[in-house]
Motif scaffolding. Sequence first.
Motif, PDB file in Angstrom:
ATOM      1  N   TYR A 282       0.816  -1.215   0.000  1.00 27.14           N
ATOM      2  CA  TYR A 282       0.000   0.000   0.000  1.00 27.14           C
ATOM      3  C   TYR A 282       0.851   1.266   0.000  1.00 27.14           C
ATOM      4  CZ  TYR A 282      -4.137  -2.850   0.521  1.00 27.14           C
ATOM      5  OH  TYR A 282      -5.133  -3.756   0.288  1.00 27.14           O
ATOM      6  N   GLN A 299      -8.911   0.706  -0.718  1.00 28.07           N
ATOM      7  CA  GLN A 299      -8.182   1.485   0.259  1.00 28.07           C
ATOM      8  C   GLN A 299      -7.761   2.796  -0.383  1.00 28.07           C
ATOM      9  OE1 GLN A 299      -7.233   1.048   3.645  1.00 28.07           O
ATOM     10  NE2 GLN A 299      -6.562   3.154   3.369  1.00 28.07           N
ATOM     11  N   PRO A 382      -7.866  -4.644   3.696  1.00 30.55           N
ATOM     12  CA  PRO A 382      -6.948  -3.590   3.263  1.00 30.55           C
ATOM     13  C   PRO A 382      -5.884  -3.314   4.316  1.00 30.55           C
ATOM     14  CG  PRO A 382      -9.236  -2.933   2.895  1.00 30.55           C
ATOM     15  CD  PRO A 382      -9.269  -4.175   3.730  1.00 30.55           C
ATOM     16  N   ARG A 383      -4.661  -3.111   3.855  1.00 33.15           N
ATOM     17  CA  ARG A 383      -3.525  -2.781   4.711  1.00 33.15           C
ATOM     18  C   ARG A 383      -3.184  -3.876   5.710  1.00 33.15           C
ATOM     19  NH1 ARG A 383      -3.595   3.411   6.719  1.00 33.15           N
ATOM     20  NH2 ARG A 383      -1.469   2.782   7.257  1.00 33.15           N
TER      21      ARG A 383
END
Length: 517
Positions: A282, A299, A382-383
Amino acid sequence: MKKILIPVFIFLFFCSCDKFLVENPRTSLSTSEFFKTESDFNLAVNGAYAALRGMYGSRSAWTMGEMRSDNTHYDYKPSDAALAITQRNDVANFMNDQFSAQTSDKWNTAYVTISRANAIIDQIAAAKFSDSSKNAIEGQAKFMRALSYFELVRFYGDVPLYLHVVNSTADVTKARTSKQEVYDQIIADARDASDKLRVPVFPQTGRATKGSALTLLADVYITLKRFADAEPLLKQVTQLNYQLMPNYADAFDPAKKINIESIFEIQYNASLAVPQASEFIYNFIPRMSNSTGITGLNQNTITDLGGFNTPTQDLISTYEAGDKRLDASIAIAEGSFNASNDFVPSVNTAGGAVKSIVGYTAPAGKVGRPFPRKYLHTHTQPRQTNDNWPVYRYAEVLLMLAECLNELNRSAEALPYLKQVRERAGLAASSETNQVALRAIILHERRVELAFENKRWLDLVRTGNAVSVMKAYGIAIKALYTYLPANSYNVDENSLLFPIPYAEMQLNPLLTQNKGY
């Protein structure tokens, strides 16, 4: 054997070197009170492993190890002058200063690791359990202490040497220790660790092994140009049953982590109830409001997250035709940049904007922005990725051994080790035996084999190429990007070290600053 599970809490007594309470805390245990059982020590070892993440998998790590070099750059957004982003860009532009949080994080986390390792080392001799277990624990602690000081001395030069738990403010205020003395301690710790640690057993657990310590010690000797000392250590590692993974991309696949090629890597785990996940990818994809087209998950990476560690054309162009590592290492995000300099993917279904870099030509109205593919893998949140960060791989051992033999005027003996790395990449073996020519070939091989593993800047420095390479690169990139300031890329010998963090100098009046800062 169980894999390492890093505790999510941080012990209060594992303090960093710059914060102390005069009064003894009444709600926490001292190290001597806490360390009793083998389980206590193993829990403390896990805490030291956790601190390594800040040295290798953090933003400061790849900012200082890759963006400082000709390998990677960043996406420029003129409207965003946030301090963290500006400081990160400044490192790449050779405009960083002593106030930068982007270069102080490595210092801070290295000393946290050292503090935790010292607490273990100070107490292990008095422990009441088997010598075998005590050796394994002490070996891991000394490996991590050696690894931490090796990072510090290469990035900052002379640094204070702490070998015991810091119990008072008087213990804190140490002057910088000479590089030679720091290296002597690193060598002593790595030697002791290699004697105490066990040989790797496959599948591995993720803990440091004899192979990890031998590789670290050899790396130190190579940095010091003690090639004759490094050679037997590396040959010993080749006898420990490590192998190259059949495919280059397999070495980084989270489904195959701590594999037969892995000598040491920083552990992350996204599957725990409280995730100890990584998020490298990311940071490396473009700034975009919705990352689904690349990561498969939505994201926003516009604010202080994406747009960094972008592969340069200088790096991309250095891959040889047919090198399988290019496609495995770098991918293309296809889309366009809007008026705010944020990326809009051409396709926003899961992974639809990701294109192969091999033979890529952007279609009309689109751009192809490269990013490090080796950290792009399927994940569910996400992440919260499951990727580990590689510190040492067997491929690097082979290249280090080739380098040693070449520097010892035994160039023909170096070629079989270089051949193994090149053959996996789909390339013909080299037949070059001229020492100067082979030296350049091996350095190039390290660049493409170890791209985005935080090795390039250190390689340029230790081989004496940093100033000349980065000056030439600076001229080229300033001609390409008009936003770069006129005073960027003023590279000289002072640029080879990073500044001692300003906050540390305020806390410890005995510290002096590196030249140029």
